[in-house]
Write a protein that holds these residues in place. Structure first.
Motif, PDB file in Angstrom:
ATOM      1  N   ASN A 132       0.964  -1.002   0.183  1.00 27.72           N
ATOM      2  CA  ASN A 132      -0.101  -0.318   0.158  1.00 27.72           C
ATOM      3  C   ASN A 132       1.132   1.264  -0.255  1.00 27.72           C
ATOM      4  O   ASN A 132       1.937   1.601   0.660  1.00 27.72           O
ATOM      5  CB  ASN A 132      -0.561  -0.167   1.226  1.00 27.72           C
ATOM      6  CG  ASN A 132      -1.938  -1.463   1.300  1.00 27.72           C
ATOM      7  OD1 ASN A 132      -2.318  -0.911  -0.271  1.00 27.72           O
ATOM      8  ND2 ASN A 132      -2.215  -1.545   2.072  1.00 27.72           N
ATOM      9  N   LEU A 133       0.085   2.237  -1.387  1.00 27.21           N
ATOM     10  CA  LEU A 133       1.352   3.595  -0.830  1.00 27.21           C
ATOM     11  C   LEU A 133       0.305   4.386  -1.117  1.00 27.21           C
ATOM     12  O   LEU A 133      -0.900   4.015  -1.902  1.00 27.21           O
ATOM     13  CB  LEU A 133       2.141   3.524  -2.474  1.00 27.21           C
ATOM     14  CG  LEU A 133       3.314   2.218  -2.487  1.00 27.21           C
ATOM     15  CD1 LEU A 133       3.957   2.772  -3.573  1.00 27.21           C
ATOM     16  CD2 LEU A 133       4.401   2.786  -1.218  1.00 27.21           C
ATOM     17  N   TYR A 134       0.362   5.357  -0.480  1.00 22.65           N
ATOM     18  CA  TYR A 134      -0.594   7.003  -0.972  1.00 22.65           C
ATOM     19  C   TYR A 134      -0.603   7.088  -1.535  1.00 22.65           C
ATOM     20  O   TYR A 134       0.991   7.007  -3.104  1.00 22.65           O
ATOM     21  CB  TYR A 134      -0.271   7.694   0.074  1.00 22.65           C
ATOM     22  CG  TYR A 134      -0.384   7.291   1.700  1.00 22.65           C
ATOM     23  CD1 TYR A 134      -1.288   7.436   1.751  1.00 22.65           C
ATOM     24  CD2 TYR A 134       0.329   7.555   2.301  1.00 22.65           C
ATOM     25  CE1 TYR A 134      -1.800   7.913   3.462  1.00 22.65           C
ATOM     26  CE2 TYR A 134       0.501   7.339   3.494  1.00 22.65           C
ATOM     27  CZ  TYR A 134      -0.764   7.782   4.262  1.00 22.65           C
ATOM     28  OH  TYR A 134      -1.536   7.152   5.782  1.00 22.65           O
ATOM     29  N   TYR A 137       3.113   9.238  -3.066  1.00 26.57           N
ATOM     30  CA  TYR A 137       4.119   8.560  -2.921  1.00 26.57           C
ATOM     31  C   TYR A 137       3.722   7.239  -4.697  1.00 26.57           C
ATOM     32  O   TYR A 137       5.497   6.659  -5.427  1.00 26.57           O
ATOM     33  CB  TYR A 137       4.280   7.508  -2.038  1.00 26.57           C
ATOM     34  CG  TYR A 137       4.070   8.935  -0.818  1.00 26.57           C
ATOM     35  CD1 TYR A 137       4.765   9.064  -1.297  1.00 26.57           C
ATOM     36  CD2 TYR A 137       3.853   8.638  -0.441  1.00 26.57           C
ATOM     37  CE1 TYR A 137       6.133  11.155  -0.008  1.00 26.57           C
ATOM     38  CE2 TYR A 137       4.180   9.469   1.357  1.00 26.57           C
ATOM     39  CZ  TYR A 137       4.523  10.490   1.213  1.00 26.57           C
ATOM     40  OH  TYR A 137       4.774  11.086   2.125  1.00 26.57           O
ATOM     41  N   PHE A 138       2.926   7.019  -4.649  1.00 24.98           N
ATOM     42  CA  PHE A 138       3.010   5.582  -6.440  1.00 24.98           C
ATOM     43  C   PHE A 138       2.912   6.850  -7.659  1.00 24.98           C
ATOM     44  O   PHE A 138       4.019   6.218  -8.066  1.00 24.98           O
ATOM     45  CB  PHE A 138       1.558   5.086  -6.113  1.00 24.98           C
ATOM     46  CG  PHE A 138       1.022   4.056  -7.131  1.00 24.98           C
ATOM     47  CD1 PHE A 138       1.572   3.162  -6.978  1.00 24.98           C
ATOM     48  CD2 PHE A 138       0.897   4.828  -8.493  1.00 24.98           C
ATOM     49  CE1 PHE A 138       1.587   1.837  -8.013  1.00 24.98           C
ATOM     50  CE2 PHE A 138       0.847   4.014  -9.548  1.00 24.98           C
ATOM     51  CZ  PHE A 138       1.417   2.725  -9.610  1.00 24.98           C
ATOM     52  N   ASP A 139       2.755   7.899  -7.547  1.00 28.13           N
ATOM     53  CA  ASP A 139       2.886   8.203  -8.652  1.00 28.13           C
ATOM     54  C   ASP A 139       4.345   8.618  -8.330  1.00 28.13           C
ATOM     55  O   ASP A 139       4.852   8.793  -9.491  1.00 28.13           O
ATOM     56  CB  ASP A 139       2.015   9.308  -8.866  1.00 28.13           C
ATOM     57  CG  ASP A 139       0.876   9.588  -8.694  1.00 28.13           C
ATOM     58  OD1 ASP A 139       0.822   8.464  -9.559  1.00 28.13           O
ATOM     59  OD2 ASP A 139      -0.525  10.403  -8.645  1.00 28.13           O
ATOM     60  N   LYS A 146      11.131   8.759  -7.348  1.00 26.32           N
ATOM     61  CA  LYS A 146      11.304   8.288  -4.985  1.00 26.32           C
ATOM     62  C   LYS A 146      12.009   6.579  -5.410  1.00 26.32           C
ATOM     63  O   LYS A 146      10.823   5.918  -6.511  1.00 26.32           O
ATOM     64  CB  LYS A 146      10.159   8.806  -4.402  1.00 26.32           C
ATOM     65  CG  LYS A 146      10.041   8.244  -3.351  1.00 26.32           C
ATOM     66  CD  LYS A 146       8.850   9.060  -2.743  1.00 26.32           C
ATOM     67  CE  LYS A 146       8.886   8.972  -1.154  1.00 26.32           C
ATOM     68  NZ  LYS A 146      10.275   8.875  -0.171  1.00 26.32           N
ATOM     69  N   THR A 147      12.582   6.500  -4.253  1.00 21.87           N
ATOM     70  CA  THR A 147      12.682   5.158  -4.753  1.00 21.87           C
ATOM     71  C   THR A 147      11.177   4.247  -3.396  1.00 21.87           C
ATOM     72  O   THR A 147      11.107   5.368  -1.844  1.00 21.87           O
ATOM     73  CB  THR A 147      13.740   4.769  -4.083  1.00 21.87           C
ATOM     74  OG1 THR A 147      14.606   5.058  -2.766  1.00 21.87           O
ATOM     75  CG2 THR A 147      14.771   4.722  -4.862  1.00 21.87           C
ATOM     76  N   ILE A 148      11.518   3.318  -3.178  1.00 15.69           N
ATOM     77  CA  ILE A 148      10.713   2.504  -2.065  1.00 15.69           C
ATOM     78  C   ILE A 148      11.485   2.277  -1.020  1.00 15.69           C
ATOM     79  O   ILE A 148      12.217   1.112  -1.126  1.00 15.69           O
ATOM     80  CB  ILE A 148       9.791   1.812  -2.488  1.00 15.69           C
ATOM     81  CG1 ILE A 148       8.519   1.900  -3.182  1.00 15.69           C
ATOM     82  CG2 ILE A 148       8.955   0.749  -1.129  1.00 15.69           C
ATOM     83  CD1 ILE A 148       7.387   0.764  -4.078  1.00 15.69           C
ATOM     84  N   GLU A 149      11.722   2.804   0.280  1.00 15.08           N
ATOM     85  CA  GLU A 149      12.695   1.954   0.974  1.00 15.08           C
ATOM     86  C   GLU A 149      11.788   1.220   2.250  1.00 15.08           C
ATOM     87  O   GLU A 149      10.903   0.875   2.689  1.00 15.08           O
ATOM     88  CB  GLU A 149      13.264   3.558   2.224  1.00 15.08           C
ATOM     89  CG  GLU A 149      13.872   4.300   1.677  1.00 15.08           C
ATOM     90  CD  GLU A 149      13.419   5.138   2.208  1.00 15.08           C
ATOM     91  OE1 GLU A 149      13.519   5.535   3.688  1.00 15.08           O
ATOM     92  OE2 GLU A 149      14.024   6.554   1.984  1.00 15.08           O
ATOM     93  N   VAL A 150      12.181  -0.234   1.891  1.00 18.86           N
ATOM     94  CA  VAL A 150      12.438  -1.645   2.471  1.00 18.86           C
ATOM     95  C   VAL A 150      13.404  -1.339   4.359  1.00 18.86           C
ATOM     96  O   VAL A 150      14.276  -2.032   4.113  1.00 18.86           O
ATOM     97  CB  VAL A 150      11.934  -2.311   2.127  1.00 18.86           C
ATOM     98  CG1 VAL A 150      11.716  -3.744   2.669  1.00 18.86           C
ATOM     99  CG2 VAL A 150      11.430  -2.265   0.569  1.00 18.86           C
TER     100      VAL A 150
END
Length: 181
Positions: A132-134, A137-139, A146-150
């Motif tokens: 789930n991303l806002y 942030y998805f855009d 932007k990267t996804i930080e895990v």
């Protein structure tokens, strides 16, 4: 105040078709609100043609009808894992959506069992899990800005973080309970 981004849809069994007239009258009294679109699903019936009432059966007021499998009254009794239950339900819904006539009839528990027993077996392999991303942030992620930080708690995880680019996918595994990884 109604959410103008989310489409609200009312999904009810076919026995609710007449009751929605009352709901429509209530919506008519509310300023600016229209009734949501509706989808009426086929009803599950007993062998006598009566509506399958899980609550009456659970309360012991009526016995389960012939052809009713335990999982039809309690999904935790499904004879497989959660993934196989989801596969079966997705397949059943897909089959019903493929031909609208399915929504103009009802099914006995015995017929539902026959349909699900006869469904083709499939192997799904590795399953994708949603993240789930806002939307904002998805855009940004989709545009590569932007990267996804895990977050991870082990040194090996921190060293091997994947780079997610458009069109690629990443599989994130979590250690099983009790493991040191």
């Amino acid at each position: 105040m109604r959410d103008v981004v989310t489409l609200s849809v009312m999904v009810k069994g076919g026995d609710w078709a007449y009751g929605c007239q009352l709901v429509d009258e209530a919506f008519a009294l509310l300023p600016g609100l229209a009734p949501p679109p509706r989808l009426f699903t086929p009803m599950a019936l007993t062998d006598t043609g009566a509506k399958l009432s899980k609550s009456l059966i659970r309360d012991g007021k009526v016995p389960p009808p012939p052809g009713t499998r335990d999982w039809m009254l309690d999904i935790t009794a499904w004879p497989g894992d959660t993934d196989s239950f989801v596969d079966a339900m997705v397949w059943l819904v897909g089959r019903m959506l493929a031909d609208p006539k399915h929504f103009y009839r009802s099914y006995t528990t015995a017929e539902l069992d026959r349909i699900l027993t006869a469904r083709p077996q499939s192997s799904t392999g590795v399953r994708a899990r949603e993240m789930n991303l806002y939307r904002r942030y998805f855009d940004l992620v989709a545009a590569g800005r932007k990267t996804i930080e895990v977050p991870c708690s082990t040194p090996t995880c921190a060293i091997s973080r994947p780079v997610i680019t458009s069109g690629s996918s990443a599989v994130v595994t979590t250690p099983s309970p009790g493991s040191n990884g």
